[in-house]
Design a protein around this motif. Structure first.
Motif, mmCIF file in Angstrom:
data_model
loop_
_atom_site.group_PDB
_atom_site.id
_atom_site.type_symbol
_atom_site.label_atom_id
_atom_site.label_comp_id
_atom_site.label_asym_id
_atom_site.label_seq_id
_atom_site.Cartn_x
_atom_site.Cartn_y
_atom_site.Cartn_z
ATOM 1 N N GLU A 82 -20.043 -28.246 33.717
ATOM 2 C CA GLU A 82 -21.317 -28.765 34.227
ATOM 3 C C GLU A 82 -21.216 -29.095 35.715
ATOM 4 O O GLU A 82 -22.125 -28.773 36.493
ATOM 5 N N ILE A 83 -20.118 -29.729 36.114
ATOM 6 C CA ILE A 83 -19.960 -30.123 37.518
ATOM 7 C C ILE A 83 -19.772 -28.895 38.401
ATOM 8 O O ILE A 83 -20.310 -28.826 39.515
ATOM 9 N N LEU A 84 -19.024 -27.911 37.926
ATOM 10 C CA LEU A 84 -18.852 -26.677 38.710
ATOM 11 C C LEU A 84 -20.184 -25.952 38.890
ATOM 12 O O LEU A 84 -20.483 -25.451 39.983
ATOM 13 N N ASN A 85 -20.988 -25.896 37.844
ATOM 14 C CA ASN A 85 -22.313 -25.274 37.963
ATOM 15 C C ASN A 85 -23.196 -26.067 38.926
ATOM 16 O O ASN A 85 -23.979 -25.477 39.690
ATOM 17 N N LEU A 86 -23.065 -27.396 38.909
ATOM 18 C CA LEU A 86 -23.815 -28.226 39.850
ATOM 19 C C LEU A 86 -23.403 -27.898 41.288
ATOM 20 O O LEU A 86 -24.266 -27.738 42.170
ATOM 21 N N PHE A 87 -22.105 -27.783 41.538
ATOM 22 C CA PHE A 87 -21.636 -27.429 42.884
ATOM 23 C C PHE A 87 -22.208 -26.081 43.328
ATOM 24 O O PHE A 87 -22.613 -25.925 44.486
ATOM 25 N N SER A 88 -22.230 -25.114 42.422
ATOM 26 C CA SER A 88 -22.769 -23.792 42.767
ATOM 27 C C SER A 88 -24.243 -23.888 43.136
ATOM 28 O O SER A 88 -24.695 -23.280 44.123
ATOM 29 N N THR A 89 -25.006 -24.652 42.360
ATOM 30 C CA THR A 89 -26.437 -24.823 42.626
ATOM 31 C C THR A 89 -26.669 -25.535 43.950
ATOM 32 O O THR A 89 -27.525 -25.121 44.759
ATOM 33 N N LEU A 90 -25.921 -26.594 44.204
ATOM 34 C CA LEU A 90 -26.079 -27.367 45.441
ATOM 35 C C LEU A 90 -25.729 -26.525 46.672
ATOM 36 O O LEU A 90 -26.404 -26.599 47.696
ATOM 37 N N ARG A 91 -24.702 -25.723 46.538
ATOM 38 C CA ARG A 91 -24.307 -24.867 47.660
ATOM 39 C C ARG A 91 -25.417 -23.896 48.020
ATOM 40 O O ARG A 91 -25.746 -23.692 49.198
ATOM 41 N N ARG A 92 -26.023 -23.314 47.012
ATOM 42 C CA ARG A 92 -27.099 -22.346 47.242
ATOM 43 C C ARG A 92 -28.345 -23.026 47.816
ATOM 44 O O ARG A 92 -28.928 -22.551 48.792
ATOM 45 N N ARG A 93 -28.724 -24.151 47.246
ATOM 46 C CA ARG A 93 -29.965 -24.810 47.654
ATOM 47 C C ARG A 93 -29.845 -25.489 49.015
ATOM 48 O O ARG A 93 -30.823 -25.548 49.767
ATOM 49 N N ARG A 94 -28.658 -25.993 49.329
ATOM 50 C CA ARG A 94 -28.485 -26.769 50.558
ATOM 51 C C ARG A 94 -27.688 -26.026 51.625
ATOM 52 O O ARG A 94 -27.375 -26.583 52.668
ATOM 53 N N GLN A 95 -27.321 -24.780 51.329
ATOM 54 C CA GLN A 95 -26.588 -23.935 52.285
ATOM 55 C C GLN A 95 -25.318 -24.642 52.775
ATOM 56 O O GLN A 95 -25.051 -24.720 53.968
ATOM 57 N N LEU A 96 -24.541 -25.119 51.809
ATOM 58 C CA LEU A 96 -23.327 -25.867 52.108
ATOM 59 C C LEU A 96 -22.117 -24.942 52.257
ATOM 60 O O LEU A 96 -22.085 -23.845 51.708
ATOM 61 N N THR A 97 -21.128 -25.429 52.987
ATOM 62 C CA THR A 97 -19.821 -24.780 53.092
ATOM 63 C C THR A 97 -18.823 -25.650 52.329
ATOM 64 O O THR A 97 -18.785 -26.866 52.518
ATOM 65 N N TYR A 98 -18.020 -25.024 51.462
ATOM 66 C CA TYR A 98 -17.059 -25.758 50.638
ATOM 67 C C TYR A 98 -15.625 -25.370 51.000
ATOM 68 O O TYR A 98 -15.307 -24.185 51.161
ATOM 69 N N LEU A 99 -14.755 -26.374 51.049
ATOM 70 C CA LEU A 99 -13.308 -26.153 51.012
ATOM 71 C C LEU A 99 -12.786 -26.950 49.829
ATOM 72 O O LEU A 99 -12.895 -28.181 49.812
ATOM 73 N N MET A 100 -12.251 -26.259 48.839
ATOM 74 C CA MET A 100 -11.794 -26.924 47.625
ATOM 75 C C MET A 100 -10.301 -26.767 47.434
ATOM 76 O O MET A 100 -9.744 -25.675 47.592
ATOM 77 N N VAL A 101 -9.657 -27.873 47.071
ATOM 78 C CA VAL A 101 -8.248 -27.896 46.712
ATOM 79 C C VAL A 101 -8.159 -28.002 45.192
ATOM 80 O O VAL A 101 -8.839 -28.830 44.578
ATOM 81 N N THR A 102 -7.340 -27.157 44.581
ATOM 82 C CA THR A 102 -7.152 -27.216 43.138
ATOM 83 C C THR A 102 -5.864 -26.481 42.766
ATOM 84 O O THR A 102 -5.313 -25.723 43.563
ATOM 85 N N HIS A 103 -5.399 -26.735 41.543
ATOM 86 C CA HIS A 103 -4.292 -25.935 40.998
ATOM 87 C C HIS A 103 -4.786 -25.065 39.848
ATOM 88 O O HIS A 103 -4.021 -24.323 39.244
ATOM 89 N N ASP A 104 -6.088 -25.139 39.559
ATOM 90 C CA ASP A 104 -6.680 -24.495 38.388
ATOM 91 C C ASP A 104 -7.335 -23.170 38.788
ATOM 92 O O ASP A 104 -8.339 -23.142 39.494
ATOM 93 N N LEU A 105 -6.777 -22.074 38.306
ATOM 94 C CA LEU A 105 -7.293 -20.746 38.675
ATOM 95 C C LEU A 105 -8.712 -20.518 38.169
ATOM 96 O O LEU A 105 -9.527 -19.917 38.869
ATOM 97 N N ALA A 106 -9.016 -20.996 36.972
ATOM 98 C CA ALA A 106 -10.357 -20.808 36.429
ATOM 99 C C ALA A 106 -11.396 -21.521 37.292
ATOM 100 O O ALA A 106 -12.486 -20.998 37.543
ATOM 101 N N VAL A 107 -11.052 -22.707 37.761
ATOM 102 C CA VAL A 107 -11.959 -23.476 38.605
ATOM 103 C C VAL A 107 -12.170 -22.774 39.941
ATOM 104 O O VAL A 107 -13.295 -22.606 40.412
ATOM 105 N N VAL A 108 -11.077 -22.353 40.570
ATOM 106 C CA VAL A 108 -11.191 -21.789 41.916
ATOM 107 C C VAL A 108 -11.917 -20.448 41.905
ATOM 108 O O VAL A 108 -12.699 -20.142 42.810
#
Length: 253
Positions: A184-210
């Motif tokens: 749910e949170i990942l889908n929210l990030f995707s929606t927010l990025r599209r609607r607000r034209q955001l740039t993301y830098l994400m740190v993770t160890h999870d391949l599915a997430v990245v």
């Protein structure tokens, strides 16, 4: 990947970070360079201790002891950031339980950055940002202990968004959440990025997430950036470096 200068939103040039003094001094990040274009979603992955979160903290101004250069919008930032910087760049932390003040209502948590940056329309902005992260207006009157983990992270995202930044730095933003809530949170990030034209830098160890959220991914090992791949190439396992192939194999095991 070459990015024209006018499109560059975030850049590190030979970023190096060490901790400790004298014989105890330890190099944590070594000459790391990468560039994000406006609207990019870029991931840093690697095992724990590889330096990826240390880079994020330097970018956010939380660690001022570094060498090399950090640039936003083609302008080098000083290690100690000014208030204008935090209108453009905000961070979402790993643990929503720790990142919210336990004795502050959601309303106070969201109003604080508006006061700090002297923004107007407090009531409207709070209602709008709660709606944007999938919470109704009644949540403004709740304390963190009255929220689930996913709801707390939504409030933390709302706090980052309320000053209308162009860049979000995401430090393992779903790792403390249940698997069902992570999606749910990942889908929210995707929606927010599209609607607000955001740039993301994400740190993770999870391949599915990245690979869900990011289009380009850099693999780190022992403080160095080994290689950069597209998310599609990462899914296919098209890595050049032996360590990257081992990391991908271990992640799939």
């Amino acid at each position: 990947m070459m990015i024209p200068s006018q499109q560059r939103r975030l850049e590190t040039v030979d970023l190096s970070i060490a901790f400790g003094e004298g014989a105890q001094r330890r190099q944590v990040v070594s000459n790391v360079s990468f560039t994000l274009a406006d609207g990019d979603s870029y991931g840093l992955i690697g095992e724990s201790g590889c330096g990826k979160s240390t880079i994020l903290r330097a970018l956010a101004g939380l660690n001022t002891d570094y060498h090399g250069a950090i640039l936003f919008d083609n302008r080098e930032e000083q290690p100690v950031r000014n208030k204008a910087f935090y209108r453009r760049v905000q961070m979402v932390f790993q643990d929503p339980y720790a990142s919210l003040h336990p004795r502050k209502m959601v309303y106070a948590t969201l109003r604080e950055p508006l006061q700090l940056h002297q923004l107007d329309r407090h009531e409207e902005r709070i209602s709008e940002v709660l709606l944007a992260v999938g919470l109704n207006d009644s949540y403004r009157y709740r304390y963190p202990h009255q929220l689930s983990g996913g709801q707390r992270q939504r409030v933390a995202i709302a706090r980052a968004l309320i000053v209308e930044p162009s860049v979000l730095l995401l430090d393992e933003p779903t790792s403390a959440l249940d698997v069902s809530v992570q999606a749910e949170i990942l889908n929210l990030f995707s929606t927010l990025r599209r609607r607000r034209q955001l740039t993301y830098l994400m740190v993770t160890h999870d391949l599915a997430v990245v690979t869900h959220l990011c289009e380009r991914v850099a693999i780190m090992h022992q403080g160095a950036l080994l290689e950069e791949l597209s998310a599609d190439a990462l899914r296919r396992g098209d890595a050049q470096q032996p360590y990257t192939r081992q990391f991908l194999a271990a992640s799939e095991a």
